[in-house]
Design a protein around this motif. Structure first.
Motif, PDB file in Angstrom:
ATOM      1  N   VAL A   8       0.866  -1.176   0.000  1.00 44.21           N
ATOM      2  CA  VAL A   8       0.000   0.000   0.000  1.00 44.21           C
ATOM      3  C   VAL A   8       0.906   1.231   0.000  1.00 44.21           C
ATOM      4  CG1 VAL A   8      -1.682   1.341   1.324  1.00 44.21           C
ATOM      5  CG2 VAL A   8      -1.892  -1.157   1.197  1.00 44.21           C
ATOM      6  N   VAL A   9       0.772   2.055  -1.031  1.00 43.24           N
ATOM      7  CA  VAL A   9       1.563   3.282  -1.140  1.00 43.24           C
ATOM      8  C   VAL A   9       0.589   4.445  -0.967  1.00 43.24           C
ATOM      9  CG1 VAL A   9       3.236   4.563  -2.510  1.00 43.24           C
ATOM     10  CG2 VAL A   9       3.057   2.068  -2.783  1.00 43.24           C
ATOM     11  N   GLU A  10       0.637   5.052   0.207  1.00 43.70           N
ATOM     12  CA  GLU A  10      -0.356   6.053   0.613  1.00 43.70           C
ATOM     13  C   GLU A  10       0.288   6.990   1.624  1.00 43.70           C
ATOM     14  OE1 GLU A  10      -3.265   8.303   1.579  1.00 43.70           O
ATOM     15  OE2 GLU A  10      -4.076   6.673   0.362  1.00 43.70           O
ATOM     16  N   ILE A  52      -1.477  -1.146  -4.141  1.00 42.43           N
ATOM     17  CA  ILE A  52      -2.541  -0.149  -4.058  1.00 42.43           C
ATOM     18  C   ILE A  52      -1.841   1.189  -3.920  1.00 42.43           C
ATOM     19  CG2 ILE A  52      -4.487   0.717  -2.711  1.00 42.43           C
ATOM     20  CD1 ILE A  52      -5.038  -2.220  -1.901  1.00 42.43           C
ATOM     21  N   VAL A  53      -2.073   2.077  -4.875  1.00 41.51           N
ATOM     22  CA  VAL A  53      -1.304   3.308  -4.989  1.00 41.51           C
ATOM     23  C   VAL A  53      -2.225   4.526  -4.951  1.00 41.51           C
ATOM     24  CG1 VAL A  53       0.253   4.623  -6.500  1.00 41.51           C
ATOM     25  CG2 VAL A  53       0.469   2.122  -6.342  1.00 41.51           C
ATOM     26  N   THR A  82      -5.088   2.034  -8.483  1.00 40.32           N
ATOM     27  CA  THR A  82      -4.899   3.415  -8.059  1.00 40.32           C
ATOM     28  C   THR A  82      -6.145   3.863  -7.327  1.00 40.32           C
ATOM     29  OG1 THR A  82      -5.614   4.122 -10.261  1.00 40.32           O
ATOM     30  CG2 THR A  82      -3.252   4.087  -9.842  1.00 40.32           C
ATOM     31  N   ILE A  83      -5.937   4.721  -6.334  1.00 42.63           N
ATOM     32  CA  ILE A  83      -7.048   5.181  -5.516  1.00 42.63           C
ATOM     33  C   ILE A  83      -6.862   6.662  -5.235  1.00 42.63           C
ATOM     34  CG2 ILE A  83      -5.968   4.478  -3.352  1.00 42.63           C
ATOM     35  CD1 ILE A  83      -8.908   3.546  -2.576  1.00 42.63           C
ATOM     36  N   SER A  84      -7.967   7.413  -5.310  1.00 40.76           N
ATOM     37  CA  SER A  84      -7.864   8.858  -5.163  1.00 40.76           C
ATOM     38  C   SER A  84      -9.198   9.455  -4.739  1.00 40.76           C
ATOM     39  CB  SER A  84      -7.428   9.478  -6.496  1.00 40.76           C
ATOM     40  OG  SER A  84      -7.347  10.883  -6.402  1.00 40.76           O
TER      41      SER A  84
END
Length: 125
Positions: A8-10, A52-53, A82-84
């Motif tokens: 997870v990159v957050e 998950i970026v 990708t999540i935003s």
């Protein structure tokens, strides 16, 4: 069967804790990175079944991270979600053009997140 690993990159600690809780309870091993640079380093050093970026991050945004992942032969095959918070169509288009497999708008529904992770990693319920 080996535990599936998710990176997870957050940049938001609350969101990282959310992913850790939801995906960890579903049986996934979750590692975290606080920005795109750290995420790329961890991806290159480890083996992950899914990434998950987040899109909006310091040092390297999600679009750039996904682009670099797709250029790297050892990482190219890893599914990337990708999540935003950005819900405009052009944001999803940019993510897909960078190489994302899926674009999700925050907040992610926990059940949908787990199902998506299972589908993209081939994990059993």
């Amino acid at each position: 069967m080996l535990e599936k690993r998710i990176l997870v990159v957050e940049d938001g600690i609350t969101m990282r804790m959310f992913y850790q809780d939801v995906l960890g309870k579903a049986g996934f091993a979750v590692e975290e990175a606080a920005n795109g640079v750290e995420g790329l380093e961890k991806a290159l050093l480890g083996h992950f079944d899914l990434m998950i970026v987040d899109i909006n991050m310091p040092k390297m945004d999600g679009y750039e991270l996904v682009t670099r992942i797709r250029r790297e032969p050892s990482l190219r095959a890893i599914p990337v979600v990708t999540i935003s918070t950005e819900a405009q169509g052009e944001d999803a288009t940019r993510a897909y053009e960078a190489g994302a497999n899926l674009y999700i708008v925050k907040p992610a529904d926990p059940a949908s997140l787990v199902e998506m992770a299972r589908l993209l990693t081939g994990a059993r319920a």
